[in-house]
Design a protein around this motif. Sequence first.
Motif, short mmCIF file in Angstrom:
data_model
loop_
_atom_site.label_atom_id
_atom_site.label_comp_id
_atom_site.label_asym_id
_atom_site.label_seq_id
_atom_site.Cartn_x
_atom_site.Cartn_y
_atom_site.Cartn_z
N ASP A 11 0.82 -1.21 0.00
CA ASP A 11 0.00 0.00 0.00
C ASP A 11 0.86 1.26 0.00
O ASP A 11 0.47 2.29 0.54
N ALA A 14 -0.86 4.42 -1.13
CA ALA A 14 -2.03 4.90 -0.40
C ALA A 14 -1.80 6.35 0.03
O ALA A 14 -0.67 6.79 0.25
N THR A 17 -1.53 5.91 5.66
CA THR A 17 -1.35 4.62 6.30
C THR A 17 -1.18 4.81 7.80
O THR A 17 -0.68 5.85 8.25
N ALA A 75 -4.61 1.18 5.47
CA ALA A 75 -4.24 2.04 4.34
C ALA A 75 -5.50 2.56 3.67
O ALA A 75 -6.45 1.82 3.45
N THR A 77 -7.03 5.19 0.52
CA THR A 77 -6.81 5.96 -0.70
C THR A 77 -8.02 6.86 -0.94
O THR A 77 -9.16 6.39 -0.86
#
Length: 341
Positions: A11, A14, A17, A75, A77
């Motif tokens: 990730d 991302a 996190t 994580a 996004t």
Amino acid sequence: MNDNTPEDTADMDADFTYQVDAEDTSKRLDAVLAAQLDTLSRNRVQALIRAGEVTVDGAKILEPKFRVNEGQLLALTVPEAEDPEPLGEDIPLSIIFEDDHLIVVDKPAGLVVHPGAGNWTGTLVNALIHHCGDSLSGVGGVKRPGIVHRIDKDTSGLLVVAKTDVAHQGLSAQFADHGKTGPLERAYSALVWGAPSSLKGTIDANLARSNVNRQKIAVVKTSGRHAITHWQVKERFGSEDQPALASLMECRLETGRTHQIRVHMGHIHHPLIGDQDYGAGYKTKVNRLEEPLKSAIAGFSRQALHAGLLAFAHPVSGETLRFESPYPTDFEELLRALRKF
């Protein structure tokens, strides 16, 4: 990215996190993420989870109620926003002053300043685009052209808007300086519950998003953003039975934080009359009042706050401009009812 995030995680791309610590063990996924993110509300976090934008140890989790454990890597996004570009709308404006560089408007209560979630049309920005056309400064971005400062939807009063980039930069510098080295002044009239024991004072209390309700602002002891409000009692209202029912106060901002006056006045136990977010606990006070004051306060459907004074240096000529706005009708009627109490 946190220092304790494994470097070989899947990730790495991302936007955010976080490795769960012992304090967050067994808490809901949405609650843990929202507590770590000042820029996203809990509702927004929940929507991102359901959209598959959150992973726990690399696995997508679609349930906001999912319970996390110490050591797990979260994580998130955030997809690129695709907000619509605001269009001009023929909305009446009360223009106090206008030249080639800036415009000062007297905003009515109920008018949102700029487009946002749930308010993509019908805002002050839409009205300004219609009135000014292409002359608005682009510094504020597509959604906020010309906007240098803002007041809440249900607060009435004065705003200055830049029409050129030079004016925008000059005005922004003055607001960032908070009037320390220039003529910038911002004064608000507020009708509040109760009467402070002294006639004037200063509230110096940092503000941040509430951990309980991310849509609200709260006073915090550590961190947060520095916020200072100077207040002065202009008039007190009461009777023999209730000698300190309410007060008319003038509040002057040394900083300009979201909901600053509303939160600060609630913090000193004198919330604004009509404030549903920071003074809802005072609703029972209204029920104990006699008519016609009871109906006057119960029918006042917004926080009793008016931005009545705005002064600044013209960003091009350097001339000090000073503007005052009279109380709007609803504020004046409530003030009249309190004076008769």
